[in-house]
Design an enzyme around this catalytic site. Structure first.
Site, short mmCIF file in Angstrom:
data_model
loop_
_atom_site.label_atom_id
_atom_site.label_comp_id
_atom_site.label_asym_id
_atom_site.label_seq_id
_atom_site.Cartn_x
_atom_site.Cartn_y
_atom_site.Cartn_z
N TYR A 1 25.09 52.52 2.63
CA TYR A 1 23.71 52.91 2.30
C TYR A 1 23.02 51.81 1.47
O TYR A 1 21.88 51.43 1.75
CB TYR A 1 23.75 54.22 1.52
CG TYR A 1 22.42 54.80 1.15
CD1 TYR A 1 21.60 55.40 2.11
CD2 TYR A 1 21.96 54.77 -0.18
CE1 TYR A 1 20.37 55.97 1.76
CE2 TYR A 1 20.73 55.32 -0.54
CZ TYR A 1 19.95 55.92 0.43
OH TYR A 1 18.73 56.47 0.08
N ASN B 1 37.84 54.16 2.43
CA ASN B 1 37.93 55.38 3.26
C ASN B 1 36.85 55.45 4.34
O ASN B 1 36.76 56.44 5.05
CB ASN B 1 37.77 56.62 2.37
CG ASN B 1 38.97 56.82 1.47
OD1 ASN B 1 40.10 56.55 1.88
ND2 ASN B 1 38.72 57.25 0.25
#
Ligand code: NAD
Length: 463
Positions: free
Chosen positions: A370, A316
């Site tokens: 991240y 996504n």
């Protein structure tokens, strides 16, 4: 962000419920209050036969006026006498004495059979360590061992220390310090840190000390006369870093994006620092950082703390979220470092300190961007460290679950799991990260280069 479970756990009914259901019980962690005493209680010292670091350890304990004890060990008594350390006698089998810290010099261990000395020292006193106490094992860096057998035995210390960190509870933290050949003189800043309440939320860590120039410092103000830039300083962990570095004597230039100007001004005013409102991804960020620091006498410390999360599962994730996180958390750090190092941007004995994350060590669902950026930060430290000159060092902290706006945004169930899945059964505070950064920032820490220390209460993630 308040930890309501921790407040509940302290109440009489909470204690009963937690005990009966076998739930994690977060202990109160002592944190830094004053420079002295470094250790608030007695220190027990032990050593394997023929250990070589006891003299340096005894000297540091003498420097901090530690109330030190040892059993019947002639080598330790000699080391203490030479260092001017007043060593009290500890009678083996005395179950009444309690210790705030226990240090074992394991440098003499030559092979796996001799690991028994570790067991023989710790086993009888395992229940005699006070709450918020410290267990510290000091060994020699396995890579520098003289024989393979010695390297193996020294490497084994890590498993012992990490298990003690998980077993002892009561907020007791356990650390392993590896010392390179000839680096005894560089041990003091690390030993003071791991002994003190500054390391409240650091446990199960390995800190490597290498040989470097030593500098005389005022331990009450280890950053006196230094100029530090802290990125992302307007709130959260960055704000705490700015406060701690200022407390330790540095002039702090608080950097954050222009939208954070009001908070930036507030933090700078609180600590008598200055501000630099720029985006660290700007192409001229390195130049502006250098110019701001030159106005204060030149840059001694840069803390790359600014960072963002934009969590989505990979399927996504939009490309702009990937690029934004990599750019702010990793590429901007590389660019600023490249500029500073290529343009005399750091004073000698300067410090580069990065903020990684345990997500960069363990990986995390929804954090491919991240975690890649934060693993990259560890890469920055690892591959830059050997290139540095003039006493400049680079190190990183890798925080676990720290109570900030960033973690307050995590969905409840994941947040609660993150908070409890560690040896301290609670989240850390921004100040815990800041104290570890202050260790690396210290002028006495030139022997720390290329370290990544987790500030995670010994989180199970990536352990
Ligand atoms: P935070 O969101 O509260 O603060 C981050 C600061 O960085 C903000 O003030 C923000 O304005 C600033 N910033 C963001 N992008 C910037 C840019 N391009 N230029 C300049 N400033 C910018 O976050 P925090 O929780 O205090 O986290 C600080 C660091 O610690 C981050 O690198 C984060 O990844 C890391 N970290 C946090 C945790 C945690 O539990 N909070 C855990 C692991 C790592």
């Amino acid at each position: 962000m308040t930890d309501q479970y921790q407040a509940f756990a302290k109440s009489p009914i909470g204690k009963l419920v937690i005990k009966n259901l076998g739930l994690p019980s977060p202990t109160f962690l002592e944190r830094f209050e004053s420079v002295t005493p470094v250790v608030k209680g007695a220190v027990l010292l032990g050593a394997a036969p023929a250990s070589t670091l006891s003299g340096a350890i005894a000297q540091i304990l003498a420097n901090i006026h530690a109330n030190s004890y040892a059993g019947n060990n002639t080598e330790l008594q000699q080391a203490a006498a030479q260092s001017g350390l007043n060593l009290n006698a500890f009678n083996d089998g005395d179950k009444e004495s309690k210790f705030k810290a226990v240090i074992f010099d394991a440098s003499g261990i030559q092979n796996s059979e001799q690991l028994h000395s570790l067991y023989a020292f710790f086993k009888p006193i395992a229940r005699q360590i006070q709450a918020s106490g410290r267990v510290i094992v000091v060994g020699i860096t396995p890579e520098t061992a003289k024989t393979v057998k010695q390297a193996i035995a020294q490497r084994a210390l890590e498993g012992f220390v990490k298990s003690v960190g998980k077993e002892f509870k009561k907020g007791i933290a356990a650390q392993l310090v590896y010392v390179d050949d000839g680096a005894q003189a560089n041990l003091e800043s690390t030993l003071r840190f791991v002994l003190s309440s500054r390391s409240a939320y650091v446990s199960g860590q390995v800190i490597r000390v290498s040989q470097a120039n030593t500098v005389e410092i005022d331990w009450a103000k280890p950053l006196a006369g230094k100029t530090a830039v802290v990125t992302g300083a307007s709130r959260g962990i960055g704000e705490a870093i700015a406060h701690v570095l200022s407390r330790d004597g540095a002039h702090v230039i608080c950097l954050d994006v222009p939208q954070q100007q009001a908070d930036l001004d507030r933090v700078a005013a609180e600590i008598g620092g200055s501000t630099l409102a720029i985006d660290i991804t700007a192409p001229d960020a390195g130049e502006k950082i250098k110019a701001a620091a030159v106005a204060q006498g030149g840059l001694d410390i840069i803390v790359h703390n600014a960072g963002i999360t934009r969590d989505k599962t990979l399927a996504n994730m939009k490309p702009e979220l990937w690029d934004l996180v990599i750019n702010i958390n990793l590429s901007a750090i590389e660019r600023v470092n490249d500029y500073l190092l290529a343009n005399d941007g750091l004073n000698s004995n300067g410090r580069i300190i990065c903020v990684s994350s345990i997500s960069g060590i363990a990986g995390n669902l929804g954090q491919t961007n991240y975690a890649a950026s934060k693993a990259g930060v560890i890469g920055v430290v690892k591959f830059t460290a050997p290139l540095l000159k003039n006493g400049v060092t680079i190190n990183a902290v890798a925080p676990g679950f720290i109570e900030t706006q960033m973690t307050a945004a995590i969905p409840f169930a994941i947040r609660e799991a993150g908070r409890r899945m560690n040896s301290m059964s609670q989240g850390g505070l921004p100040v815990d990260v800041a104290e570890t950064i202050a260790l690396f920032a210290s002028s006495a820490s030139t022997g720390l280069n290329g370290n990544v220390v987790r500030v995670c209460g010994q989180s199970l993630l990536g352990a």
